[in-house]
Scaffold this active site. Sequence first.
Site, PDB file in Angstrom:
ATOM      1  NE  ARG A  29      -4.081  -1.534  -0.153  1.00  0.00           N
ATOM      2  CZ  ARG A  29      -5.190  -1.830   0.510  1.00  0.00           C
ATOM      3  NH1 ARG A  29      -5.534  -1.116   1.528  1.00  0.00           N
ATOM      4  NH2 ARG A  29      -5.943  -2.829   0.119  1.00  0.00           N
ATOM      5  NE  ARG A  42      -9.692   6.801  -3.860  1.00  0.00           N
ATOM      6  CZ  ARG A  42     -10.991   6.953  -3.710  1.00  0.00           C
ATOM      7  NH1 ARG A  42     -11.661   7.724  -4.532  1.00  0.00           N
ATOM      8  NH2 ARG A  42     -11.630   6.319  -2.762  1.00  0.00           N
ATOM      9  CG  ASP A  78      -8.749  -3.631  -4.719  1.00  0.00           C
ATOM     10  OD1 ASP A  78      -8.311  -2.940  -3.789  1.00  0.00           O
ATOM     11  OD2 ASP A  78      -9.439  -4.653  -4.530  1.00  0.00           O
ATOM     12  CE1 TYR A 153     -13.005  -8.198   1.312  1.00  0.00           C
ATOM     13  CE2 TYR A 153     -11.091  -9.162   0.245  1.00  0.00           C
ATOM     14  CZ  TYR A 153     -11.632  -8.303   1.176  1.00  0.00           C
ATOM     15  OH  TYR A 153     -10.810  -7.543   1.971  1.00  0.00           O
TER      16      TYR A 153
HETATM   17  O1  CP3 Z   1       0.243   0.535  -3.382  1.00  0.00           O
HETATM   18  C1  CP3 Z   1      -0.234  -0.618  -3.432  1.00  0.00           C
HETATM   19  O2  CP3 Z   1      -0.064  -1.475  -2.534  1.00  0.00           O
HETATM   20  C2  CP3 Z   1      -0.957  -1.060  -4.688  1.00  0.00           C
HETATM   21  C3  CP3 Z   1      -2.361  -0.912  -4.676  1.00  0.00           C
HETATM   22  C4  CP3 Z   1      -3.280  -1.911  -3.968  1.00  0.00           C
HETATM   23  C5  CP3 Z   1      -4.606  -1.565  -3.648  1.00  0.00           C
HETATM   24  N1  CP3 Z   1      -5.225  -2.690  -3.171  1.00  0.00           N
HETATM   25  C6  CP3 Z   1      -5.233  -0.240  -3.848  1.00  0.00           C
HETATM   26  C7  CP3 Z   1      -6.259   0.153  -2.873  1.00  0.00           C
HETATM   27  C8  CP3 Z   1      -3.098  -3.249  -3.609  1.00  0.00           C
HETATM   28  C9  CP3 Z   1      -1.842  -4.110  -3.692  1.00  0.00           C
HETATM   29  C10 CP3 Z   1      -4.343  -3.723  -3.109  1.00  0.00           C
HETATM   30  C11 CP3 Z   1      -4.577  -5.121  -2.679  1.00  0.00           C
HETATM   31  C12 CP3 Z   1      -5.744  -5.420  -1.848  1.00  0.00           C
HETATM   32  N2  CP3 Z   1      -7.027  -4.951  -1.978  1.00  0.00           N
HETATM   33  C13 CP3 Z   1      -5.749  -6.363  -0.798  1.00  0.00           C
HETATM   34  C14 CP3 Z   1      -4.549  -7.162  -0.358  1.00  0.00           C
HETATM   35  C15 CP3 Z   1      -3.636  -6.351   0.490  1.00  0.00           C
HETATM   36  C16 CP3 Z   1      -4.119  -6.123   1.894  1.00  0.00           C
HETATM   37  O3  CP3 Z   1      -4.269  -4.954   2.263  1.00  0.00           O
HETATM   38  O4  CP3 Z   1      -4.332  -7.105   2.621  1.00  0.00           O
HETATM   39  C17 CP3 Z   1      -7.040  -6.416  -0.252  1.00  0.00           C
HETATM   40  C18 CP3 Z   1      -7.504  -7.261   0.915  1.00  0.00           C
HETATM   41  C19 CP3 Z   1      -7.854  -5.528  -1.016  1.00  0.00           C
HETATM   42  C20 CP3 Z   1      -9.289  -5.227  -0.847  1.00  0.00           C
HETATM   43  C21 CP3 Z   1      -9.459  -3.821  -0.429  1.00  0.00           C
HETATM   44  N3  CP3 Z   1      -9.460  -2.763  -1.315  1.00  0.00           N
HETATM   45  C22 CP3 Z   1      -9.503  -3.289   0.891  1.00  0.00           C
HETATM   46  C23 CP3 Z   1      -9.521  -4.100   2.162  1.00  0.00           C
HETATM   47  C24 CP3 Z   1      -9.546  -1.882   0.775  1.00  0.00           C
HETATM   48  C25 CP3 Z   1      -9.488  -0.858   1.897  1.00  0.00           C
HETATM   49  C26 CP3 Z   1     -10.760  -0.138   2.201  1.00  0.00           C
HETATM   50  C27 CP3 Z   1     -10.459   1.142   2.950  1.00  0.00           C
HETATM   51  O5  CP3 Z   1     -11.014   2.172   2.560  1.00  0.00           O
HETATM   52  O6  CP3 Z   1      -9.650   1.128   3.885  1.00  0.00           O
HETATM   53  C28 CP3 Z   1      -9.533  -1.582  -0.597  1.00  0.00           C
HETATM   54  C29 CP3 Z   1      -9.498  -0.217  -1.195  1.00  0.00           C
HETATM   55  C30 CP3 Z   1      -8.155   0.183  -1.693  1.00  0.00           C
HETATM   56  N4  CP3 Z   1      -7.430  -0.520  -2.606  1.00  0.00           N
HETATM   57  C31 CP3 Z   1      -7.432   1.341  -1.312  1.00  0.00           C
HETATM   58  C32 CP3 Z   1      -6.251   1.332  -2.072  1.00  0.00           C
HETATM   59  C33 CP3 Z   1      -5.138   2.367  -2.103  1.00  0.00           C
HETATM   60  C34 CP3 Z   1      -7.910   2.375  -0.283  1.00  0.00           C
HETATM   61  C35 CP3 Z   1      -7.802   3.782  -0.698  1.00  0.00           C
HETATM   62  C36 CP3 Z   1      -8.819   4.358  -1.618  1.00  0.00           C
HETATM   63  O7  CP3 Z   1     -10.024   4.026  -1.557  1.00  0.00           O
HETATM   64  O8  CP3 Z   1      -8.370   5.211  -2.404  1.00  0.00           O
END
Ligand code: CP3
Length: 353
Positions: A29, A42, A78, A153
């Site tokens: 992240r 965003r 994602d 999921y």
């Molecule tokens: O910089 C990086 O790591 C690359 C981008 C990345 C994202 N998601 C963008 C994102 C990566 C590698 C992921 C993988 C991902 N997505 C995982 C595995 C990694 C982990 O954290 O365990 C999982 C479980 C997801 C599913 C998911 N997507 C979650 C749990 C969330 C968070 C929700 C929240 O708002 O906290 C997301 C949204 C997401 N994906 C964000 C980002 C940067 C949050 C920020 C936003 O909404 O802009």
Amino acid sequence: MEIRTLVNERFLQACRRQQTDVTPVWFMRQAGRYDPDYRKIRERHSLLDICAEPELCAEVTMMPVRKLGVDAAILFSDIMVPVGAMGLEFTIRENVGPVIAQPIRTKQDIENLRPFTPSEALPHVLTSIRLLRAELDIPLIGFTGGPFTLASYMIEGGPSRDYLHTKTMMVSRPDLWQTLMDKLADMVIHYGRAQVEAGAAALQVFDSWVGSLSVDAFRKSVKPFMTRIFHELRKLDVPLIYFGVNTGELLGDFAETGASVIGVDWRVPLSRARARVGNQVALQGNFDPAMLFAPIDVIDKLAQDILDEGTATPGYVFNLGHGVKPSTDLGVLRHLVETVHAYTPTQTGQGAR
Ligand code: CP3
């Protein structure tokens, strides 16, 4: 399109358990809300818009490379993106995560999933990778979710504390579980291969929630699929990282799947993780992301201890034990990168360099 020569290969060298000049570092992240410029983007674009727009995706992927000085970039996307391409509609809800209106529960639901051809379903992702390959002089990490985490999921319909529906399907309908996991494993293989062909230099499989399983359940219901995935992806000859949270008891089995790098969360000291995985894989981790809110001298001491343990055996990549928290200070992350790069072993006889 132009292909750049990588000027900095220390991430790949460490993944291959080769000597490096200094310890490589990147952060899960590393592109995200802790960065004010990301938050600004965003305001105008949804997360999925960024994923679907190659220029924007490449820009966001490169932001932490420029600002933090990390040794690898990770594609901005994602884990749910290919699930959408398999025909399952989802949204990503702020501070919640992926939400699926119609979760998968029946044989028919699983049969309705479309087979996944990356070049047809997600050409923009492959375009983003090609753009990044032309821009970056450090390795780009491609990624997919692990089948268990994606299935959780898809079956639960969103994040879950206990994975009741998922675990119930696993034990009461092993036929359905097998069909779903096989479809997801096929997706992971095809998607991973397409990402490498487009220019990704390594792949990480995020199986974030697989640590919710017992060792027996992992061996019976997940490991065979992971073994098939890594057996196929190994043919690409790029580092394959397998990561999950709360996986201390599973680490030995992780190392048997065929992954070449094992991601470790902060609960397990790296020396113990090393004892569990043996010497044929590299390790990645495991600074507790919550400790980025500690005083700087505490951060430095923790990093030093982790580096002492990590570098005791060749094949170590510094990372956090899970993703960067949105309220993290960008300056602290930059400081941590500098600390890792400046590291010299403290203890006699320790350190791989
Ligand atoms: O910089 C990086 O790591 C690359 C981008 C990345 C994202 N998601 C963008 C994102 C990566 C590698 C992921 C993988 C991902 N997505 C995982 C595995 C990694 C982990 O954290 O365990 C999982 C479980 C997801 C599913 C998911 N997507 C979650 C749990 C969330 C968070 C929700 C929240 O708002 O906290 C997301 C949204 C997401 N994906 C964000 C980002 C940067 C949050 C920020 C936003 O909404 O802009």
